[in-house]
Design a protein around this motif. Structure first.
Motif, short mmCIF file in Angstrom:
data_model
loop_
_atom_site.label_atom_id
_atom_site.label_comp_id
_atom_site.label_asym_id
_atom_site.label_seq_id
_atom_site.Cartn_x
_atom_site.Cartn_y
_atom_site.Cartn_z
N TYR A 104 -5.06 -8.01 5.73
CA TYR A 104 -4.70 -7.69 4.50
C TYR A 104 -3.81 -8.49 3.83
CZ TYR A 104 -0.48 -5.48 6.45
OH TYR A 104 0.68 -5.50 6.96
N TYR A 121 0.82 -1.27 0.07
CA TYR A 121 -0.07 0.06 0.02
C TYR A 121 0.78 1.23 0.05
CZ TYR A 121 -3.80 -3.06 1.43
OH TYR A 121 -5.02 -3.96 1.30
N VAL A 171 -7.81 -3.87 10.78
CA VAL A 171 -7.51 -5.05 10.38
C VAL A 171 -7.94 -5.97 11.23
CG1 VAL A 171 -5.73 -4.48 8.69
CG2 VAL A 171 -5.13 -4.86 10.93
N GLY A 173 -7.87 2.89 8.66
CA GLY A 173 -8.66 1.61 8.72
C GLY A 173 -8.45 0.84 9.52
N LEU A 186 -8.31 -0.25 1.71
CA LEU A 186 -8.74 -1.06 2.81
C LEU A 186 -10.08 -1.39 3.09
CD1 LEU A 186 -6.05 0.66 5.35
CD2 LEU A 186 -5.79 -1.39 4.25
#
Length: 304
Positions: free
Chosen positions: A241, A106, A161, A159, A295
């Motif tokens: 991710y 990213y 995760v 974001g 994301l």
């Protein structure tokens, strides 16, 4: 009283751990700092700092007010910076750090696009799975996954995760899917040494449980641990991710989803917003605009 100046002085006291240190950092006299703090407390009608020890200690009210001050001062700084940025020719160096795999997936692509848009900005991207000290190493920005322990850093969440336990279909065919985390210690679990994963944590009906896991494979790089998991060497615990594409393709299957710990935030962090260069402010906004939609799309595809 200049309320914004008083709030900035209070934040400086908290960040630098004392009135004298704040006075030196802000180029103010100690009596001025003491007077500003006293005036702020009188205006609010609460004590913000206990002064009974050599090192100051925030009261409960002080900790809550500190968070509000940071948010307000950051909003003011961003509003002013957005005006200064308009039409400005961005130039100069920026150093950013991020976890290795997240940086590869990213951050590096986003910074590459930023560098093409602003060719006079010199970007250095340093990827490491070890925590870096932004102030000591003179790093402008960092990407952190998880709750921040350093309260002196400013964070903007981009974001969240999951922490997901996965295994290959072949391995699950051999050992079967575990019904509870307590079944894992008897299985082969792949360790990622940078994350200190000899103990894995889970949520069992609102109660956090940590269990020791064992196996005969440990890697210093998460990509190698993922490859071993794909090869059927055992269970692995990864951020969502990191293995999203493998899950969507059926190469890895999630297990123990009902016991996953709370999601962890992903944040852009930096030491302070005061007098932040326009190029740094522009990169923060660029990363937010570039990474956040990716994301969200990844989360939606995994039904997070």
């Amino acid at each position: 009283m200049d309320k914004l100046k008083a709030m900035a002085t209070f934040v400086a006291i908290a960040d630098h751990g004392g009135l004298s240190a704040a006075a030196r950092a802000e180029n103010m006299s100690l009596p001025t700092v003491v007077r500003v703090l006293a005036g702020l407390e009188e205006k609010l009608g609460v004590r913000l700092i206990n002064r009974s020890t050599r090192r100051i200690a925030l009261t409960d009210e002080g900790r809550r007010y500190l968070e509000s001050c940071r948010d307000l001062l950051q909003a003011v700084e961003e509003a002013e910076m957005s005006l200064r940025d308009e039409g400005q020719d961005l130039r100069g160096p920026i150093v950013i750090t991020a976890p290795v795999l997240f940086g590869q997936m990213y951050v590096a692509p986003a910074v590459t696009r930023f560098a093409r848009r602003y060719p006079k900005v010199r970007c250095t991207v340093s990827l490491s799975d070890h925590m870096r000290n932004l102030l000591e190493e003179r790093i402008d920005l960092g990407i952190r996954i998880g709750l921040l322990e350093d309260s002196s850093l400013i964070a903007q969440q981009i974001g969240k995760v999951r922490r997901v336990v996965v295994a290959s279909p072949e391995y699950l065919a051999q050992v079967g899917p575990p019904a509870h985390p307590r079944h894992l210690p008897g299985a082969s679990c792949i360790a990622f040494s940078a994350a200190a994963q000899s103990w894995w944590s889970f949520d069992d009906q609102g109660r956090t449980i940590s269990l020791p896991v064992q196996g005969n494979l440990e890697f210093s790089h998460v990509a190698c641990a993922i490859d071993a998991c794909l090869a059927g060497a055992g269970f692995g615990m990864f951020f969502s991710y990191q293995i999203a594409d493998h899950i969507k393709a059926g190469r890895l299957l999630p297990v123990l989803e009902d016991f996953e710990p709370p999601q962890r935030p992903i944040s852009i962090v930096y030491p302070h917003a005061h007098l932040m260069p326009a190029r740094t402010h522009a990169l923060i906004n660029w990363l937010k605009d570039d990474i956040t939609p990716l994301l969200k799309a990844a989360s939606k595809s995994l039904e997070l």
